[in-house]
Design an enzyme around this catalytic site. Structure first.
Site, PDB file in Angstrom:
ATOM      1  N   TYR A   2      -5.188   6.970  -0.069  1.00  0.00           N
ATOM      2  CA  TYR A   2      -4.508   6.603   0.730  1.00  0.00           C
ATOM      3  C   TYR A   2      -4.049   7.477   2.001  1.00  0.00           C
ATOM      4  CZ  TYR A   2      -0.018   4.618   3.804  1.00  0.00           C
ATOM      5  OH  TYR A   2       0.940   3.797   4.039  1.00  0.00           O
TER       6      TYR A   2
ATOM      7  N   SER B 130      -1.841   0.136  -2.440  1.00  0.00           N
ATOM      8  CA  SER B 130      -1.773   1.615  -2.212  1.00  0.00           C
ATOM      9  C   SER B 130      -2.908   1.234  -0.914  1.00  0.00           C
ATOM     10  CB  SER B 130      -3.589   1.259  -3.686  1.00  0.00           C
ATOM     11  OG  SER B 130      -2.720   1.199  -4.385  1.00  0.00           O
TER      12      SER B 130
ATOM     13  N   HIS C 285      -8.280  -7.606  -6.094  1.00  0.00           N
ATOM     14  CA  HIS C 285      -7.246  -6.695  -6.881  1.00  0.00           C
ATOM     15  C   HIS C 285      -8.412  -6.591  -8.883  1.00  0.00           C
ATOM     16  CE1 HIS C 285      -5.034  -5.862  -3.803  1.00  0.00           C
ATOM     17  NE2 HIS C 285      -4.239  -7.130  -4.274  1.00  0.00           N
TER      18      HIS C 285
ATOM     19  N   ARG D 183      -3.699   5.580  -3.666  1.00  0.00           N
ATOM     20  CA  ARG D 183      -2.301   6.293  -3.900  1.00  0.00           C
ATOM     21  C   ARG D 183      -1.740   6.945  -4.522  1.00  0.00           C
ATOM     22  NH1 ARG D 183       1.618   2.607  -0.119  1.00  0.00           N
ATOM     23  NH2 ARG D 183       2.767   4.145   0.552  1.00  0.00           N
TER      24      ARG D 183
ATOM     25  N   ARG E   3       6.109  -2.240   5.786  1.00  0.00           N
ATOM     26  CA  ARG E   3       7.205  -1.471   5.232  1.00  0.00           C
ATOM     27  C   ARG E   3       7.548  -0.188   6.065  1.00  0.00           C
ATOM     28  NH1 ARG E   3      10.190   1.421   2.238  1.00  0.00           N
ATOM     29  NH2 ARG E   3       8.138   2.357   1.527  1.00  0.00           N
TER      30      ARG E   3
ATOM     31  N   GLY F  12       5.037   2.343   5.876  1.00  0.00           N
ATOM     32  CA  GLY F  12       3.605   3.361   6.032  1.00  0.00           C
ATOM     33  C   GLY F  12       3.676   4.479   5.983  1.00  0.00           C
TER      34      GLY F  12
HETATM   35  P1  A3P Z   1       5.286   0.645   2.235  1.00  0.00           P
HETATM   36  O1  A3P Z   1       5.551  -0.034   1.084  1.00  0.00           O
HETATM   37  O2  A3P Z   1       5.308   2.350   1.432  1.00  0.00           O
HETATM   38  O3  A3P Z   1       5.375   1.033   3.340  1.00  0.00           O
HETATM   39  P2  A3P Z   1      -0.863  -2.780   0.080  1.00  0.00           P
HETATM   40  O4  A3P Z   1      -1.505  -3.282   1.592  1.00  0.00           O
HETATM   41  O5  A3P Z   1      -1.691  -2.456  -1.040  1.00  0.00           O
HETATM   42  O6  A3P Z   1      -0.098  -4.648  -0.438  1.00  0.00           O
HETATM   43  O7  A3P Z   1      -0.077  -2.023   0.811  1.00  0.00           O
HETATM   44  C1  A3P Z   1       1.112  -1.437   0.984  1.00  0.00           C
HETATM   45  C2  A3P Z   1       1.341  -0.310   1.748  1.00  0.00           C
HETATM   46  O8  A3P Z   1       0.351  -0.407   2.548  1.00  0.00           O
HETATM   47  C3  A3P Z   1       2.995  -0.322   2.325  1.00  0.00           C
HETATM   48  O9  A3P Z   1       3.301   0.537   2.447  1.00  0.00           O
HETATM   49  C4  A3P Z   1       2.446  -0.696   4.132  1.00  0.00           C
HETATM   50  O10 A3P Z   1       3.748  -0.669   4.674  1.00  0.00           O
HETATM   51  C5  A3P Z   1       1.084   0.141   3.846  1.00  0.00           C
HETATM   52  N1  A3P Z   1       0.571  -0.064   4.990  1.00  0.00           N
HETATM   53  C6  A3P Z   1       0.147  -1.090   5.255  1.00  0.00           C
HETATM   54  N2  A3P Z   1      -0.632  -1.395   6.972  1.00  0.00           N
HETATM   55  C7  A3P Z   1      -0.677   0.095   7.010  1.00  0.00           C
HETATM   56  C8  A3P Z   1      -1.601   0.768   8.588  1.00  0.00           C
HETATM   57  N3  A3P Z   1      -2.099   0.157   9.350  1.00  0.00           N
HETATM   58  N4  A3P Z   1      -1.496   1.745   8.343  1.00  0.00           N
HETATM   59  C9  A3P Z   1      -0.141   2.389   7.082  1.00  0.00           C
HETATM   60  N5  A3P Z   1       0.041   1.960   6.351  1.00  0.00           N
HETATM   61  C10 A3P Z   1       0.030   0.033   5.957  1.00  0.00           C
END
Ligand code: A3P
Length: 303
Positions: free
Chosen positions: A198, A49, A110, A132, A265, A267
């Protein structure tokens, strides 16, 4: 479910939520034994999220006078190293490291609100929660799940992940119950529980960073604002910056785990459009609407 047919990690239901089986004993030990300090700050979330981002932002805000931005620990450490996931520390016997951390600690879990250790609640600690759009949480989980599968294992079809997720069967699911517990608590105690989305972080990072700083008790001074410190925090923690760092390209949190790039990934918001047909999206949106009905909370990002 056998691993070949389900998520890459085995799940077990406990008190209404699906926990990774390997972490559950640690989560339970933490629930029993963790001793909060009044100035602890907790970053809380359902996985996928935006946890990594929120950890980086909170850490950068709290340590901004300690380190210059061009030599900041976040440039050489993954946010999960700076802000440890307590649930894991307790499941790997590293809980003493949490106890040894100097105050003020920023810690991550979590756990759903109902299962948080008692001392966190009785000491009235500051809690920050991020949620999110469930459609993007699912897509993010699916990709992360595929990265976590052991070699030779086929990725589960997206449609299978979709079904399980809608039924609430996903790591720390059901998502809606997780979100609702924190939402309700944030309505009861807004000065103690900061509830973030988010998508609003993406839209207005500067506003959120200022809000976060205020919430954790170190608001930006007018001088800092004039000098562009808020922008510096946003820039340091931005997706592109974090993703480009060597530690987040090839680094690993644990030898047997995925490389850190799995946390960075795509983002953004709305990647679900590339993985769900309109009917699936409508179905998941309907589940969300039904679950959140009457709560005053919406999660389906518009458009
Ligand atoms: P996506 O897989 O949609 O790209 P968590 O940190 O809770 O595991 O969530 C991961 C999600 O947050 C991923 O989404 C990742 O790319 C995104 N994310 C990680 N770092 C980020 C950043 N600095 N800014 C925006 N999104 C970010």
């Amino acid at each position: 479910l056998p691993l070949e047919e389900g998520w890459a990690i085995r799940l077990r239901k406990y008190q209404g939520f699906w926990f990774p089986q390997q972490i559950l004993p640690g989560s339970m030990a933490m629930q029993q034994n963790f001793k909060a300090r009044p100035d602890d700050v907790f970053v809380l979330s359902h996985p996928k999220s935006g946890t990594t981002w929120l950890k980086a932002l909170t850490y950068a805000i709290v340590t901004r006078t300690k380190y210059p931005f061009d030599r900041h620990p976040l440039l050489s450490q993954n946010p999960h190293e700076c802000v440890p996931l307590m649930d894991r520390s307790y499941s790997t016997g590293q809980d003493s490291e949490i106890e040894a951390m100097p105050s003020p600690r920023i810690l991550n879990s979590h756990l759903p609100y109902s299962l948080l250790p008692h001392s966190i609640k009785s000491l009235d600690c500051q809690l920050i929660y991020v949620c999110r759009d469930p459609k993007d949480v699912l897509v993010s989980r699916w990709f992360f799940n595929n990265r976590m599968r052991s070699e030779g294992m086929e990725p589960i079809p997206f449609t299978k992940a979709f079904e399980m997720f809608c039924e609430g069967n996903s790591p720390y699911g059901p998502l809606w119950e997780h979100v609702l517990e924190y939402w309700e608590e944030s309505q009861r105690r807004p000065d103690k529980v900061l509830f973030l989305k988010y998508e609003e972080m993406l839209e207005e990072p500067m506003r959120i960073v200022k809000r976060l700083a205020q919430f954790v008790g170190c608001p930006f001074t007018p001088e800092e604002e004039k000098e562009g410190v808020v922008e510096e925090v946003v820039k340091l923690c931005s997706f592109d910056k974090m993703k480009s760092l060597e530690v987040n390209i090839s680094g690993k949190l644990r030898p047997e785990f995925v490389t850190n790039d799995a946390f960075f990934r795509k983002g953004g918001a709305g990647d679900w459009r590339n993985h769900m047909d309109p009917e699936m999206a409508r179905k998941l949106d309907r589940v969300t609407e039904q679950k959140l009905e009457g709560s005053g909370l919406t999660l389906n990002a518009v458009g």
